[in-house]
Design a protein around this motif. Sequence first.
Motif, PDB file in Angstrom:
ATOM      1  N   MET A   1      -6.723  11.025  -9.869  1.00 54.92           N
ATOM      2  CA  MET A   1      -6.673   9.846  -8.987  1.00 54.92           C
ATOM      3  C   MET A   1      -5.220   9.476  -8.686  1.00 54.92           C
ATOM      4  O   MET A   1      -4.877   9.053  -7.579  1.00 54.92           O
ATOM      5  CB  MET A   1      -7.405   8.674  -9.643  1.00 54.92           C
ATOM      6  CG  MET A   1      -8.912   8.883  -9.655  1.00 54.92           C
ATOM      7  SD  MET A   1      -9.777   7.621 -10.582  1.00 54.92           S
ATOM      8  CE  MET A   1      -9.454   6.157  -9.607  1.00 54.92           C
ATOM      9  N   THR A   2      -4.375   9.638  -9.692  1.00 53.96           N
ATOM     10  CA  THR A   2      -2.946   9.378  -9.499  1.00 53.96           C
ATOM     11  C   THR A   2      -2.373  10.328  -8.452  1.00 53.96           C
ATOM     12  O   THR A   2      -1.683   9.907  -7.510  1.00 53.96           O
ATOM     13  CB  THR A   2      -2.202   9.559 -10.841  1.00 53.96           C
ATOM     14  OG1 THR A   2      -2.622   8.519 -11.728  1.00 53.96           O
ATOM     15  CG2 THR A   2      -0.698   9.517 -10.665  1.00 53.96           C
ATOM     16  N   LEU A   3      -2.681  11.613  -8.610  1.00 52.09           N
ATOM     17  CA  LEU A   3      -2.120  12.613  -7.682  1.00 52.09           C
ATOM     18  C   LEU A   3      -2.625  12.393  -6.254  1.00 52.09           C
ATOM     19  O   LEU A   3      -1.872  12.562  -5.297  1.00 52.09           O
ATOM     20  CB  LEU A   3      -2.443  14.022  -8.182  1.00 52.09           C
ATOM     21  CG  LEU A   3      -1.618  14.441  -9.410  1.00 52.09           C
ATOM     22  CD1 LEU A   3      -2.222  15.659 -10.096  1.00 52.09           C
ATOM     23  CD2 LEU A   3      -0.155  14.735  -9.026  1.00 52.09           C
ATOM     24  N   ASP A   4      -3.883  11.989  -6.117  1.00 50.86           N
ATOM     25  CA  ASP A   4      -4.403  11.696  -4.765  1.00 50.86           C
ATOM     26  C   ASP A   4      -3.554  10.631  -4.071  1.00 50.86           C
ATOM     27  O   ASP A   4      -3.342  10.675  -2.856  1.00 50.86           O
ATOM     28  CB  ASP A   4      -5.838  11.172  -4.843  1.00 50.86           C
ATOM     29  CG  ASP A   4      -6.848  12.274  -5.116  1.00 50.86           C
ATOM     30  OD1 ASP A   4      -6.503  13.456  -4.960  1.00 50.86           O
ATOM     31  OD2 ASP A   4      -7.988  11.937  -5.502  1.00 50.86           O
ATOM     32  N   ARG A   5      -3.101   9.653  -4.859  1.00 52.15           N
ATOM     33  CA  ARG A   5      -2.330   8.546  -4.277  1.00 52.15           C
ATOM     34  C   ARG A   5      -0.839   8.872  -4.143  1.00 52.15           C
ATOM     35  O   ARG A   5      -0.113   8.226  -3.384  1.00 52.15           O
ATOM     36  CB  ARG A   5      -2.526   7.282  -5.121  1.00 52.15           C
ATOM     37  CG  ARG A   5      -3.849   6.624  -4.831  1.00 52.15           C
ATOM     38  CD  ARG A   5      -4.431   5.835  -5.967  1.00 52.15           C
ATOM     39  NE  ARG A   5      -5.797   5.404  -5.606  1.00 52.15           N
ATOM     40  CZ  ARG A   5      -6.882   6.180  -5.718  1.00 52.15           C
ATOM     41  NH1 ARG A   5      -6.781   7.421  -6.179  1.00 52.15           N
ATOM     42  NH2 ARG A   5      -8.073   5.732  -5.341  1.00 52.15           N
ATOM     43  N   ALA A   6      -0.380   9.841  -4.934  1.00 51.55           N
ATOM     44  CA  ALA A   6       1.050  10.170  -4.905  1.00 51.55           C
ATOM     45  C   ALA A   6       1.379  11.283  -3.905  1.00 51.55           C
ATOM     46  O   ALA A   6       2.512  11.356  -3.417  1.00 51.55           O
ATOM     47  CB  ALA A   6       1.503  10.592  -6.302  1.00 51.55           C
ATOM     48  N   ARG A   7       0.402  12.139  -3.599  1.00 51.67           N
ATOM     49  CA  ARG A   7       0.704  13.287  -2.726  1.00 51.67           C
ATOM     50  C   ARG A   7       1.180  12.877  -1.332  1.00 51.67           C
ATOM     51  O   ARG A   7       2.079  13.531  -0.788  1.00 51.67           O
ATOM     52  CB  ARG A   7      -0.502  14.240  -2.680  1.00 51.67           C
ATOM     53  CG  ARG A   7      -0.573  15.063  -3.959  1.00 51.67           C
ATOM     54  CD  ARG A   7      -1.823  15.897  -4.111  1.00 51.67           C
ATOM     55  NE  ARG A   7      -1.771  16.642  -5.376  1.00 51.67           N
ATOM     56  CZ  ARG A   7      -2.828  17.106  -6.034  1.00 51.67           C
ATOM     57  NH1 ARG A   7      -4.040  16.928  -5.536  1.00 51.67           N
ATOM     58  NH2 ARG A   7      -2.679  17.756  -7.165  1.00 51.67           N
ATOM     59  N   PRO A   8       0.657  11.804  -0.735  1.00 52.55           N
ATOM     60  CA  PRO A   8       1.249  11.378   0.546  1.00 52.55           C
ATOM     61  C   PRO A   8       2.740  11.045   0.405  1.00 52.55           C
ATOM     62  O   PRO A   8       3.498  11.174   1.368  1.00 52.55           O
ATOM     63  CB  PRO A   8       0.429  10.134   0.915  1.00 52.55           C
ATOM     64  CG  PRO A   8      -0.899  10.375   0.259  1.00 52.55           C
ATOM     65  CD  PRO A   8      -0.564  11.030  -1.051  1.00 52.55           C
TER      66      PRO A   8
ATOM     67  N   ASP B   1      -5.009   3.071   1.645  1.00 52.30           N
ATOM     68  CA  ASP B   1      -4.848   1.611   1.663  1.00 52.30           C
ATOM     69  C   ASP B   1      -6.131   0.900   2.104  1.00 52.30           C
ATOM     70  O   ASP B   1      -6.387  -0.235   1.704  1.00 52.30           O
ATOM     71  CB  ASP B   1      -3.682   1.210   2.583  1.00 52.30           C
ATOM     72  CG  ASP B   1      -2.358   1.731   2.037  1.00 52.30           C
ATOM     73  OD1 ASP B   1      -2.314   2.121   0.854  1.00 52.30           O
ATOM     74  OD2 ASP B   1      -1.359   1.763   2.794  1.00 52.30           O
ATOM     75  N   ALA B   2      -6.916   1.583   2.931  1.00 52.83           N
ATOM     76  CA  ALA B   2      -8.164   0.964   3.417  1.00 52.83           C
ATOM     77  C   ALA B   2      -9.293   1.128   2.406  1.00 52.83           C
ATOM     78  O   ALA B   2     -10.408   0.658   2.640  1.00 52.83           O
ATOM     79  CB  ALA B   2      -8.556   1.593   4.756  1.00 52.83           C
ATOM     80  N   GLY B   3      -9.029   1.841   1.308  1.00 51.56           N
ATOM     81  CA  GLY B   3     -10.051   2.010   0.275  1.00 51.56           C
ATOM     82  C   GLY B   3     -11.099   3.051   0.609  1.00 51.56           C
ATOM     83  O   GLY B   3     -12.216   3.019   0.077  1.00 51.56           O
ATOM     84  N   VAL B   4     -10.765   3.980   1.514  1.00 49.56           N
ATOM     85  CA  VAL B   4     -11.693   5.077   1.830  1.00 49.56           C
ATOM     86  C   VAL B   4     -12.033   5.816   0.527  1.00 49.56           C
ATOM     87  O   VAL B   4     -11.166   6.002  -0.326  1.00 49.56           O
ATOM     88  CB  VAL B   4     -11.046   6.045   2.869  1.00 49.56           C
ATOM     89  CG1 VAL B   4     -11.843   7.323   3.026  1.00 49.56           C
ATOM     90  CG2 VAL B   4     -10.884   5.333   4.208  1.00 49.56           C
ATOM     91  N   LYS B   5     -13.322   6.227   0.395  1.00 47.99           N
ATOM     92  CA  LYS B   5     -13.781   6.729  -0.908  1.00 47.99           C
ATOM     93  C   LYS B   5     -13.193   8.089  -1.287  1.00 47.99           C
ATOM     94  O   LYS B   5     -12.527   8.227  -2.306  1.00 47.99           O
ATOM     95  CB  LYS B   5     -15.315   6.797  -0.909  1.00 47.99           C
ATOM     96  CG  LYS B   5     -15.896   6.096  -2.141  1.00 47.99           C
ATOM     97  CD  LYS B   5     -17.391   5.980  -2.084  1.00 47.99           C
ATOM     98  CE  LYS B   5     -18.033   7.158  -2.786  1.00 47.99           C
ATOM     99  NZ  LYS B   5     -19.390   7.433  -2.343  1.00 47.99           N
TER     100      LYS B   5
ATOM    101  N   GLY C   1       0.830  -1.196   0.000  1.00 48.35           N
ATOM    102  CA  GLY C   1       0.000   0.000   0.000  1.00 48.35           C
ATOM    103  C   GLY C   1       0.866   1.248   0.000  1.00 48.35           C
ATOM    104  O   GLY C   1       2.104   1.190  -0.081  1.00 48.35           O
ATOM    105  N   VAL C   2       0.166   2.387   0.123  1.00 51.08           N
ATOM    106  CA  VAL C   2       0.845   3.688   0.112  1.00 51.08           C
ATOM    107  C   VAL C   2       1.660   3.892   1.397  1.00 51.08           C
ATOM    108  O   VAL C   2       2.702   4.543   1.377  1.00 51.08           O
ATOM    109  CB  VAL C   2      -0.205   4.813  -0.102  1.00 51.08           C
ATOM    110  CG1 VAL C   2       0.412   6.195   0.048  1.00 51.08           C
ATOM    111  CG2 VAL C   2      -0.841   4.672  -1.486  1.00 51.08           C
ATOM    112  N   LEU C   3       1.204   3.305   2.509  1.00 55.87           N
ATOM    113  CA  LEU C   3       1.949   3.493   3.762  1.00 55.87           C
ATOM    114  C   LEU C   3       3.382   2.974   3.633  1.00 55.87           C
ATOM    115  O   LEU C   3       4.335   3.630   4.067  1.00 55.87           O
ATOM    116  CB  LEU C   3       1.231   2.800   4.932  1.00 55.87           C
ATOM    117  CG  LEU C   3       1.935   2.920   6.287  1.00 55.87           C
ATOM    118  CD1 LEU C   3       2.150   4.380   6.693  1.00 55.87           C
ATOM    119  CD2 LEU C   3       1.158   2.190   7.388  1.00 55.87           C
TER     120      LEU C   3
ATOM    121  N   SER D   1      -3.152   9.500   6.184  1.00 57.05           N
ATOM    122  CA  SER D   1      -3.616   9.642   4.791  1.00 57.05           C
ATOM    123  C   SER D   1      -3.284   8.374   4.007  1.00 57.05           C
ATOM    124  O   SER D   1      -4.100   7.888   3.224  1.00 57.05           O
ATOM    125  CB  SER D   1      -2.993  10.881   4.130  1.00 57.05           C
ATOM    126  OG  SER D   1      -1.615  10.684   3.886  1.00 57.05           O
ATOM    127  N   ALA D   2      -2.104   7.834   4.231  1.00 54.46           N
ATOM    128  CA  ALA D   2      -1.700   6.614   3.519  1.00 54.46           C
ATOM    129  C   ALA D   2      -2.600   5.446   3.933  1.00 54.46           C
ATOM    130  O   ALA D   2      -3.053   4.661   3.093  1.00 54.46           O
ATOM    131  CB  ALA D   2      -0.242   6.303   3.819  1.00 54.46           C
TER     132      ALA D   2
END
Length: 408
Positions: A237-244, A307-311, A65-67, A302-303
């Motif tokens: 969607m990419t940036l949401d996942r990359a910003r952390p 990873d938990a799939g929060v919407k 995951g992102v964490l 945030s990570a």
Amino acid sequence: MRELLSPKNLDYQDRAREVAEKYVRPRAAELDRTGEYGWDILEALKSYHLTGIWIPEEYGGQGTGVLDICLVVEQLSRACGGVGVAYAVNALGSFPIVLGGTHEQKQKYLPPIAAGDALIAFGLSEKASGSDAGSLRTTATRDGASYILNGHKKWNTNGAVASTYTVYALTDPDKGMRGISAFILDKGTPGFSVGKREDTMGIRTVPVNELDFVDCRVPASQLVGGKEGGGFRNAMMTLDRARPGVAAQALGLAQGALEWALRYTSERRQFGQTVMSHQAIQFMLADMATQVEAARQLVYTSARAIDAGVKNINKIAAMAKVFATDTAMRVTTDAVQLFGGYGYCRDYPIEKYMRDAKITQIYEGTNQVQRLVIGRALTRELKELTGHLDVTVEHFPDYKPAAAPEEE
Ligand code: CAA
């Protein structure tokens, strides 16, 4: 606090810390001076099985995951912010394929990234479209079984060292941002060239380049997901996942600067005692440490949410980016201050932290854009809560205001 991390998280953190201490720290000043890319560090990351960890297992990665990405980026950035982003930008570049690519595209492009044999860059911004990403001008015109790309991209971290690029272009200019599509470009495609390298203030080990497209023909199979028009959403969607990941880079820089400041102030003596034993300095260090810990909690939260799939993750990802990067700027600036005149000189390690930190407030969406994202999310949430935006006391029937005292 290590106790709050799982054994798997700790394993990534420990391996990344070892790479940072053994391979990154001894090279950080030299890479900053020469602007050389740390190919030896990439080899070390490979041997510690840390490259492309976010790629799904079926495409050769570890499906983390992102964490876990954040933990690795934080450790690398503690030693060198440039190496931290050189690592993280491969997640930014490959998320568009992970999120939206076809099985064939994933099969072809993801395994070499997972193995660390290929590096990837992300091409969204242009000279005239930065924060307003939806106004980009690069076009991709359909011609039989191909698209022909014309235009340019700006601020491509990894530009000169990547072999693969995700590039956003207009397939239907009349539709504006809804006519944007994502493409995968291979280095060496005729009509595609890597242009000018920026002479940056910090993160100097990683090349940041322009990309140019002149009648660049790519097969239609390079269109991400095989469908036109979803490019802007894919980029967001990419940036949401990359910003952390940027937030984790900032966190690592702040942590690293704090550690240097602690070391320096505990060794340096003035007025017959260590500088650290002066209460004014202790208060500064206490504030720095508190801010770093607060940033860490927000970055990890945030990570974990992603990873938990929060919407709706854009708000928490933006909050982590704003808070951690503003913290990095404050803490690294204070660390320079604590080093006094030495902090201003390149003979000491600390000024580099401040230079490396500055970009984290700018790239992957300026902190002003992040505040815009947070503000819009608050408005949306308020609307969901009340059904209105013109909130007055009548919208809170459970609130009973006290009667005003009668005038005497
Ligand atoms: N997830 C999914 N969809 C999203 C979304 C998200 N987080 N955010 C917006 N969208 C969708 C919206 O739902 C909307 O969809 P519809 O058309 O179906 O209604 C569409 O995208 C347009 O959304 P907005 O109206 O909100 O778009 P906007 O023009 O107002 O822009 C913005 C919003 C947040 C300002 C956006 O443009 C943005 O993030 N800008 C900053 C860009 C950025 O971060 N650039 C950095 C590039 S990387 C880099 O720095 C280089 C590097 O190598 C490190």
